[in-house]
Design a protein around this motif. Structure first.
Motif, PDB file in Angstrom:
ATOM      1  N   ASP A 294      -6.936   0.392  -4.176  1.00  0.00           N
ATOM      2  CA  ASP A 294      -6.140  -0.586  -4.922  1.00  0.00           C
ATOM      3  C   ASP A 294      -6.606  -0.541  -6.377  1.00  0.00           C
ATOM      4  O   ASP A 294      -7.664  -1.062  -6.722  1.00  0.00           O
ATOM      5  CB  ASP A 294      -6.327  -1.996  -4.339  1.00  0.00           C
ATOM      6  N   LYS A 365      -2.851   0.599  -1.317  1.00  0.00           N
ATOM      7  CA  LYS A 365      -2.238   1.746  -0.646  1.00  0.00           C
ATOM      8  C   LYS A 365      -3.304   2.456   0.175  1.00  0.00           C
ATOM      9  O   LYS A 365      -4.451   2.555  -0.249  1.00  0.00           O
ATOM     10  CB  LYS A 365      -1.631   2.709  -1.657  1.00  0.00           C
ATOM     11  N   LEU A 374       0.274   9.467   1.656  1.00  0.00           N
ATOM     12  CA  LEU A 374       0.351   8.015   1.789  1.00  0.00           C
ATOM     13  C   LEU A 374       0.541   7.642   3.258  1.00  0.00           C
ATOM     14  O   LEU A 374       1.463   8.121   3.924  1.00  0.00           O
ATOM     15  CB  LEU A 374       1.520   7.478   0.958  1.00  0.00           C
ATOM     16  N   ASP A 376       0.007   4.064   4.402  1.00  0.00           N
ATOM     17  CA  ASP A 376       0.521   2.691   4.477  1.00  0.00           C
ATOM     18  C   ASP A 376       0.357   2.060   3.102  1.00  0.00           C
ATOM     19  O   ASP A 376      -0.358   2.588   2.230  1.00  0.00           O
ATOM     20  CB  ASP A 376      -0.246   1.894   5.534  1.00  0.00           C
ATOM     21  N   SER A 377       0.986   0.915   2.908  1.00  0.00           N
ATOM     22  CA  SER A 377       0.853   0.201   1.635  1.00  0.00           C
ATOM     23  C   SER A 377       1.080  -1.291   1.858  1.00  0.00           C
ATOM     24  O   SER A 377       1.606  -1.707   2.892  1.00  0.00           O
ATOM     25  CB  SER A 377       1.859   0.737   0.607  1.00  0.00           C
TER      26      SER A 377
END
Length: 490
Positions: A294, A365, A374, A376-377
């Motif tokens: 983050d 994230k 990526l 998850d977020s």
């Protein structure tokens, strides 16, 4: 003849008035001196330091008031005059005087170790061979804790200057250790875990728990165990494939209302297949090989030391662990560093209810540790709780036991849990408290000494000086004059 008698009578009256006034003055001054001595003897003092260094806080009173099952003696060994002239020793002594005044089960004892060295021998043993002059011993008559004077203070690492007073926390934790029957916390070993020497280990000992390691491949979990901690294992626990089935021991312990805290690393979670299988029964799944970053809500430049969000939904079990820290109004940042997401596999099943204690911020994230993609977020679970409710067939009472999971191996690092800058210590202690209404010294703060002076303005100091220097003598004079005038005109 009448004139002579009258003259003689007048002179005699003046002499009597003068003697009476003198006697009254002496009596009033004596009363002031004796009264001041009694006030000091009875411990009626005013703490005028800004941080109220010598005053028992409301948080400490809540703890001390629940103790008292055993009488406690706090023992000093330095010659009294030397102790009063030593700033550190005198500060500890003055605070202990406040405790003695407030609680019947606490008393102070003074041994002049220079004049009576034989009395010190009872506080020496093979494990604690030396008692220094400035040591403080806290005893319940059968056992004791020896405290070096430095233990009650916080020192600046660079200048080595004394900057904080920690006596309230230290004394409370020592008395707790001496007041309870054995309360055991076990740290698993044999899988590369962090155990002795960690701040979590020290904090639990301070809270009055007996901490030790346990190798589940060789030992069973004692029934008196209040909590079992699995702290950053690298290798998996043995399962049904092994004669020394460690998972079955964990399972039996949880079935008997045991409590478990587990801290896992995103780098090694994928190695722990057997342990993951057990945790899935409690609705917990670590998202291994993923790490949360983050860039907006982190205390580190790389974005991996996350500032977490506290659970507030009171319909979920996680909020209970955060309510106190939020209600206190302090709300310090709780940092979860090197973290992976946790998935909750169900909300409620087989009398087990799950919830999140700490989330990432919605700006976070999660990226794969394998290819950087990526995963998850948004707000992801960083610390979760699973609560099992059991109704006893014997007495129809309801019991609860807990599994706390943290997707980080750094939550209990000294940096985050060792002081009061972050909320990690508060959350850690709140978990312990929720397990069985355990008394823990979570709210006893360090008292900073930067302003350890009388917290009065120059004008207030003048008023106090005026009162102390002029009021009492003036009151004595008014009384004497009043008596003189009344007798003269009687």
């Amino acid at each position: 003849m009448n004139r002579k008698n009258k003259t003689f009578s007048g002179k005699n009256k003046k002499r009597v008035y003068g003697i009476t006034s003198l006697i009254l003055t002496v009596v009033v001054i004596a009363l002031v001196v004796v009264g001041n001595g009694l006030l000091y003897k009875l411990g009626w003092r005013i703490d005028m330091t800004e941080e109220k260094v010598y005053t028992v806080s409301d948080e400490a009173d809540e703890i001390f008031s629940k103790l008292g099952s055993r009488d406690i003696e706090i023992i000093f060994f330095t010659p009294f005059d030397e102790m009063k002239n030593n700033r550190q020793q005198n500060m500890v002594y003055e605070y202990c005087l406040s405790l003695e005044k407030k609680y019947d089960y606490i008393s102070l004892k003074y041994i002049d170790s220079l004049a009576h060295p034989e009395e010190v021998k009872q506080y020496q043993s093979t494990t604690v061979p030396d008692i220094d002059l400035d040591d403080v011993v806290i005893s319940n008559g059968a056992a004791y804790r020896k405290c070096a004077i430095e233990w009650f203070f916080n020192f600046d690492k660079d200048s080595n200057e004394m900057v904080g007073f920690y006596a309230e926390y230290r004394i409370a934790s020592s008395i707790m250790q001496l007041s309870y029957d054995e309360r055991t916390v076990l740290f698993t070993t044999g899988h590369g875990e962090k155990t002795q020497g960690t701040e979590a280990y020290s904090l639990l000992e301070d809270a009055g728990f007996t901490c030790r390691e346990i190798d589940l491949s060789k030992e069973d979990i004692p029934e008196t165990t209040r909590l079992l901690i699995i702290n950053d294992p690298i290798y998996d626990f043995k399962g049904i494939e092994s004669e020394s089935n460690e998972l079955s021991k964990l399972d039996r312990y949880l079935d008997k209302q045991g409590n478990v805290m587990i801290f896992e690393s995103p780098e090694t979670a994928s190695n722990l297949n057997n342990l993951s299988e057990l945790l899935s029964e409690w609705g917990i799944e670590f998202v291994s090989n993923a790490k949360i970053r983050d860039d907006n809500n982190s205390i580190s430049a790389d974005g991996y030391s996350l500032i977490s969000e506290y659970a507030t939904d009171k319909s979920k079990p996680g909020a209970a662990f955060c309510s106190k820290i939020l209600n206190d109004g302090k709300s310090p940042n709780t940092v979860v560093s090197n973290a992976m997401p946790i998935k909750l596999l169900f909300d409620s099943r087989n009398m087990i209810t799950t919830g999140t204690v700490l989330y990432s911020k919605d700006t976070a994230k999660a990226f794969s540790t394998k290819d950087g993609s990526l995963v998850d977020s948004g707000a992801m679970s960083l610390m979760t709780v699973s609560v099992k409710q059991t109704i006893s067939a014997e007495n129809n009472e309801t019991y609860y036991n807990y599994v706390i999971a943290v997707g980080s191996n750094r939550f209990t690092d000294d940096t985050y849990i060792g002081g009061q800058r972050y909320g990690n210590r508060d959350i850690f202690y709140e978990c312990i408290r929720q397990f069985g209404n355990e008394v823990v010294p979570v709210d006893l703060d360090l008292r900073w000494l930067d302003e350890n002076t009388l917290d009065v303005t120059v004008e207030q100091a003048r008023v106090w000086t005026l009162i102390l220097v002029t009021f009492l003598p003036s009151a004595a004079a008014v009384i004497c004059v009043t008596v003189y005038i009344r007798r003269k005109h009687r």
